[in-house]
Design a protein around this motif. Structure first.
Motif, PDB file in Angstrom:
ATOM      1  N   UNK A  68     100.448  67.454  66.017  1.00 52.51           N
ATOM      2  CA  UNK A  68     100.315  68.836  65.538  1.00 52.51           C
ATOM      3  C   UNK A  68      99.951  68.790  64.055  1.00 52.51           C
ATOM      4  N   UNK A  69      99.325  69.860  63.514  1.00 55.77           N
ATOM      5  CA  UNK A  69      98.912  69.840  62.097  1.00 55.77           C
ATOM      6  C   UNK A  69     100.079  69.545  61.159  1.00 55.77           C
ATOM      7  N   UNK A  70     101.282  70.096  61.468  1.00 53.67           N
ATOM      8  CA  UNK A  70     102.435  69.875  60.595  1.00 53.67           C
ATOM      9  C   UNK A  70     102.827  68.405  60.583  1.00 53.67           C
ATOM     10  N   UNK A  71     102.908  67.835  61.799  1.00 49.37           N
ATOM     11  CA  UNK A  71     103.255  66.412  61.889  1.00 49.37           C
ATOM     12  C   UNK A  71     102.213  65.554  61.191  1.00 49.37           C
ATOM     13  N   UNK A  72     100.949  65.904  61.383  1.00 47.19           N
ATOM     14  CA  UNK A  72      99.916  65.042  60.808  1.00 47.19           C
ATOM     15  C   UNK A  72      99.919  65.161  59.285  1.00 47.19           C
ATOM     16  N   UNK A  73     100.254  66.344  58.751  1.00 46.05           N
ATOM     17  CA  UNK A  73     100.294  66.420  57.292  1.00 46.05           C
ATOM     18  C   UNK A  73     101.503  65.653  56.752  1.00 46.05           C
ATOM     19  N   UNK A  74     102.630  65.686  57.509  1.00 47.64           N
ATOM     20  CA  UNK A  74     103.795  64.896  57.081  1.00 47.64           C
ATOM     21  C   UNK A  74     103.462  63.411  57.137  1.00 47.64           C
ATOM     22  N   UNK A  75     102.748  63.021  58.196  1.00 52.53           N
ATOM     23  CA  UNK A  75     102.395  61.606  58.333  1.00 52.53           C
ATOM     24  C   UNK A  75     101.453  61.178  57.218  1.00 52.53           C
ATOM     25  N   UNK A  76     100.486  62.029  56.903  1.00 57.32           N
ATOM     26  CA  UNK A  76      99.543  61.602  55.878  1.00 57.32           C
ATOM     27  C   UNK A  76     100.218  61.605  54.507  1.00 57.32           C
ATOM     28  N   UNK A  77     101.208  62.484  54.313  1.00 56.53           N
ATOM     29  CA  UNK A  77     101.891  62.448  53.022  1.00 56.53           C
ATOM     30  C   UNK A  77     102.716  61.167  52.891  1.00 56.53           C
ATOM     31  N   UNK A  78     103.229  60.680  54.035  1.00 57.05           N
ATOM     32  CA  UNK A  78     103.954  59.403  53.973  1.00 57.05           C
ATOM     33  C   UNK A  78     103.002  58.241  53.703  1.00 57.05           C
ATOM     34  N   UNK A  79     101.832  58.289  54.273  1.00 54.19           N
ATOM     35  CA  UNK A  79     100.830  57.243  54.002  1.00 54.19           C
ATOM     36  C   UNK A  79     100.448  57.265  52.526  1.00 54.19           C
ATOM     37  N   UNK A  80     100.203  58.462  52.058  1.00 54.76           N
ATOM     38  CA  UNK A  80      99.806  58.590  50.662  1.00 54.76           C
ATOM     39  C   UNK A  80     100.911  58.069  49.733  1.00 54.76           C
ATOM     40  N   UNK A  81     102.146  58.392  50.061  1.00 58.09           N
ATOM     41  CA  UNK A  81     103.275  57.934  49.238  1.00 58.09           C
ATOM     42  C   UNK A  81     103.323  56.400  49.208  1.00 58.09           C
ATOM     43  N   UNK A  82     103.205  55.792  50.372  1.00 59.95           N
ATOM     44  CA  UNK A  82     103.283  54.330  50.424  1.00 59.95           C
ATOM     45  C   UNK A  82     102.061  53.691  49.756  1.00 59.95           C
ATOM     46  N   UNK A  83     100.927  54.361  49.881  1.00 63.55           N
ATOM     47  CA  UNK A  83      99.739  53.811  49.224  1.00 63.55           C
ATOM     48  C   UNK A  83      99.854  53.927  47.698  1.00 63.55           C
ATOM     49  N   UNK A 135      89.407  46.327  39.089  1.00 60.68           N
ATOM     50  CA  UNK A 135      88.060  46.855  38.824  1.00 60.68           C
ATOM     51  C   UNK A 135      87.393  47.303  40.115  1.00 60.68           C
ATOM     52  N   UNK A 136      87.461  46.439  41.138  1.00 62.39           N
ATOM     53  CA  UNK A 136      86.864  46.782  42.431  1.00 62.39           C
ATOM     54  C   UNK A 136      87.579  47.982  43.041  1.00 62.39           C
ATOM     55  N   UNK A 137      88.897  47.952  42.966  1.00 59.46           N
ATOM     56  CA  UNK A 137      89.694  48.993  43.608  1.00 59.46           C
ATOM     57  C   UNK A 137      89.455  50.356  42.958  1.00 59.46           C
ATOM     58  N   UNK A 138      89.566  50.420  41.644  1.00 54.02           N
ATOM     59  CA  UNK A 138      89.451  51.723  40.968  1.00 54.02           C
ATOM     60  C   UNK A 138      88.025  52.267  41.058  1.00 54.02           C
ATOM     61  N   UNK A 139      87.067  51.350  41.056  1.00 54.68           N
ATOM     62  CA  UNK A 139      85.674  51.768  41.241  1.00 54.68           C
ATOM     63  C   UNK A 139      85.544  52.584  42.527  1.00 54.68           C
ATOM     64  N   UNK A 140      86.135  52.052  43.584  1.00 54.47           N
ATOM     65  CA  UNK A 140      86.025  52.695  44.897  1.00 54.47           C
ATOM     66  C   UNK A 140      86.947  53.902  45.013  1.00 54.47           C
ATOM     67  N   UNK A 141      88.109  53.784  44.417  1.00 56.33           N
ATOM     68  CA  UNK A 141      89.113  54.850  44.541  1.00 56.33           C
ATOM     69  C   UNK A 141      88.685  56.139  43.835  1.00 56.33           C
ATOM     70  N   UNK A 142      87.715  56.004  42.933  1.00 61.12           N
ATOM     71  CA  UNK A 142      87.207  57.222  42.286  1.00 61.12           C
ATOM     72  C   UNK A 142      86.598  58.183  43.299  1.00 61.12           C
ATOM     73  N   UNK A 143      86.146  57.621  44.420  1.00 67.36           N
ATOM     74  CA  UNK A 143      85.536  58.471  45.456  1.00 67.36           C
ATOM     75  C   UNK A 143      86.550  58.908  46.508  1.00 67.36           C
ATOM     76  N   UNK A 144      87.820  58.671  46.260  1.00 68.77           N
ATOM     77  CA  UNK A 144      88.844  59.038  47.241  1.00 68.77           C
ATOM     78  C   UNK A 144      88.812  60.547  47.502  1.00 68.77           C
ATOM     79  N   UNK A 145      89.083  60.926  48.760  1.00 66.26           N
ATOM     80  CA  UNK A 145      89.151  62.358  49.085  1.00 66.26           C
ATOM     81  C   UNK A 145      90.468  62.949  48.592  1.00 66.26           C
ATOM     82  N   UNK A 146      91.379  62.083  48.148  1.00 68.94           N
ATOM     83  CA  UNK A 146      92.657  62.553  47.631  1.00 68.94           C
ATOM     84  C   UNK A 146      92.515  62.711  46.107  1.00 68.94           C
ATOM     85  N   UNK A 147      92.540  63.965  45.603  1.00 71.14           N
ATOM     86  CA  UNK A 147      92.206  64.178  44.185  1.00 71.14           C
ATOM     87  C   UNK A 147      93.104  63.408  43.210  1.00 71.14           C
ATOM     88  N   UNK A 148      94.383  63.268  43.545  1.00 67.36           N
ATOM     89  CA  UNK A 148      95.273  62.571  42.609  1.00 67.36           C
ATOM     90  C   UNK A 148      94.851  61.108  42.440  1.00 67.36           C
TER      91      UNK A 148
END
Lengths: 332, 261
Positions: free
Chosen positions: B4-19, B118-131
């Motif tokens: 469900x959208x609620x579960x998936x947003x909770x799941x993605x927030x947990x992924x984002x937190x761990x990342x 350098x490699x990571x931040x280069x790519x992470x600039x294009x992340x869909x997650x604004x933070x």
């Protein structure tokens, strides 16, 4: 003037007769009296040069050694914000050391020679940095009291007769007053915190109060260098004047923090509008100057270890620079 | 079965937190290690430079740990995340927790991580997650400077004296085994890549490798053989060094629970 090069090496007796020297000295002193700055290439008496080298290098060494007692808490700072602020502060001290070594170099001595004097114990640094920092509150007390006393000493040096020293000091004073506010803020947080934190703050004040008063140097009656330094406008106020000013400003701050200044004789004197304070234990000061303070050995050893441990790195940098130079010469 | 959208947003927030912790802890632990140097470096200039780098890394860590704290909810702060978490919950690369050793070892560790960031931040600039994109945009500039500093020293030490060459080659040989981990995805990285908020770590390997090779060549250093054994700091499985590092770093918060500093 073609003798400038020789003059600036401090050889004020070369090629000058006694009467010429008297004229040079007079011109020098009238420049100082007129509040003009003496610059590196100007003629100056050798004793003036030596006094400045001694004072500026002691000041530089104090910044460098001063990185150690506070650096002791970088890895244990109690919050990430405090860690960042402390790292930046210790870094600023290193930066101050660099400007001051550069100012001393304009007087014809190299940073390597100066460092050598520190490592062999031939040069002094401020006695205050031979005290330990057993708790986090010591970091606050150093900022509040030690940087506070340093500012009191250093603001008049912004108007010192020697240009490079005066200019270095303008920048240093700005940063120091920032450090002092940060230190006071640590003390404020502690003194409004838990009973353990208040105890930490009080004990740090107990440890640092008297050593901070000693930072201004011996009483005027026994100070060897004061009169001449004032005539040269290297110094603007006497040790006792600055010490009194420090006490007058700091005691109300301690009251504001709700901390007790460890001096039973401290009292406000209505007539003079100053605080009267107890007698300083100069025998403790002498012991520290003689190398017997709680951390003299640790501080010098830490500097020696860093220097020895870094020798291969500095040698590698020189060897590499030399190889590059040779390659460039060959290519050209 | 779709969530469900609620579960998936909770799941993605947990992924984002761990990342965020994976990237943020790596910066934090490296900053902590560099902090040990301040006042003890081979020359005053290096004291200042190491402090600069440590401050940048600490700034990155604070940004990401604050974000992780927000995602976890409640009243949690960056300090709770940094000081009240157990070693097995830290998700940093194993490489950054390795002891400083001599200046050569510190520089090699820094160089290997800088090239990876350098490699990571280069790519992470294009992340869909604004933070993450914002963090990367700032951090990439800092990392370029860090890499210039560390690679400059790798070259100077590698092509300096016999002793410096030997020391820096030894450090490289000792630390190389920790680099494999950079390119093997942890569960958090895998899930973050699947959500499109972070690159697949394997995709950073080629760029990292050519960057590193170029500097090693100039430094006259030999690239060690790859070791397939992967350390798992990013999964919370650490070397012996992290718990000691944290015991020191966390000592005040652990000794005086609840106090404000």
């Amino acid at each position: 003037m073609y003798t400038q090069g020789l003059d600036s090496l401090g050889a004020d007796c070369l090629h000058t007769s006694a009467s010429e020297r008297a004229a040079l000295e007079q011109r020098f002193q009238s420049k100082v009296d007129a509040e003009e700055r003496i610059e590196p290439k100007d003629w100056m008496p050798d004793a003036y040069r030596q006094t400045l080298i001694r004072q500026i290098s002691q000041h530089a060494h104090s910044e460098i050694v001063g990185m150690l007692p506070e650096g002791n808490w970088i890895t244990r700072a109690p919050s990430l914000r405090r860690k960042a602020v402390l790292m930046a502060k210790v870094q600023d001290e290193g930066g101050h050391g660099m400007y001051l070594y550069s100012a001393a170099e304009t007087l014809g001595i190299s940073r390597d020679e100066l460092l050598e004097q520190l490592l062999t114990g031939a040069a002094k640094y401020s006695s205050i940095f031979n005290y330990p920092t057993p708790t986090w509150a010591d970091v606050g007390a150093i900022g509040w009291l030690v940087d506070g006393a340093a500012i009191m000493n250093q603001i008049p040096i912004c108007k010192c007769s020697y240009g490079p020293y005066a200019r270095a000091m303008v920048r240093i004073c700005k940063e120091e007053s920032f450090h002092q506010r940060q230190g006071f803020e640590i003390m404020m947080t502690l003194s409004r915190g838990t009973p353990e934190q208040r105890r930490m703050a009080q004990e740090a004040l107990d440890r640092w109060w008297w050593p901070s008063l000693m930072m201004f140097g011996p009483n005027d009656a026994t100070s060897k260098h004061t009169a001449q330094s004032m005539r040269w406008k290297i110094k603007r106020f006497t040790n006792d004047e600055l010490r009194q000013k420090f006490v007058d400003i700091t005691v109300p701050q301690a009251e504001f923090l709700g901390l007790r200044v460890p001096d039973p004789d401290l009292q406000w004197d209505e007539a003079s509008q100053h605080y009267r304070f107890g007698t300083i234990d100069w025998s403790e000061f002498q012991q520290i100057l003689q190398g017997n303070g709680p951390c003299n050995r640790e501080r010098v050893e830490a500097r020696q270890r860093a220097h020895e441990g870094g020798r291969w790195v500095r040698e590698a940098a020189m060897a590499y620079a030399e190889k590059r130079r040779q390659r460039e010469t060959q290519a050209a | 079965m779709s969530a469900s959208p609620v579960e998936s947003s909770a799941a993605s927030s947990d992924v984002l937190r761990r990342y965020a912790l994976t990237v943020g802890d790596t910066s934090l632990i490296l900053a902590q290690r560099l902090g040990e140097w301040i006042g003890h470096a081979p020359a005053l200039e290096e004291d200042l430079a190491l402090a600069n780098i440590a401050l940048d890394l600490l700034g990155q860590a604070r940004y990401l740990l604050s974000h992780a704290a927000e995602l976890q909810g409640g009243e949690r702060t960056e300090d709770d995340v940094a000081f009240l978490r157990d070693p097995q919950d830290f998700l940093n690369l194993s490489l950054v927790e390795q002891p400083n050793g001599d200046f050569g070892q510190t520089i090699v560790r820094q160089f290997l991580v800088d090239a990876w960031q350098l490699e990571l931040f280069e790519r992470l600039q294009q992340s869909s997650e604004p933070r993450l994109a914002d963090l990367a945009a700032k951090a990439i500039k800092e990392t370029r400077y860090h890499f210039r500093f560390s690679s400059g020293w790798v070259v100077r030490l590698g092509d300096g004296t016999e002793e410096s060459h030997r020391r820096v080659q030894t450090a490289l040989d000792a630390l190389w085994r920790f680099t494999h981990e950079m390119f093997v995805a942890s569960p958090a990285e895998q899930e973050a890549a699947a959500l499109g908020i972070a690159p697949d770590p394997a995709s950073l390997a080629a760029g990292w490798s050519s960057r590193v090779d170029e500097v090693l060549k100039e430094a006259t250093l030999k690239r060690p053989a790859d070791v397939a054994y992967s350390w798992h700091g990013k999964r919370g499985q650490h070397s012996e060094h992290l718990s000691r590092l944290l015991a020191e770093m966390q000592s005040m918060q652990r000794t005086y629970p609840g106090a404000q500093w």
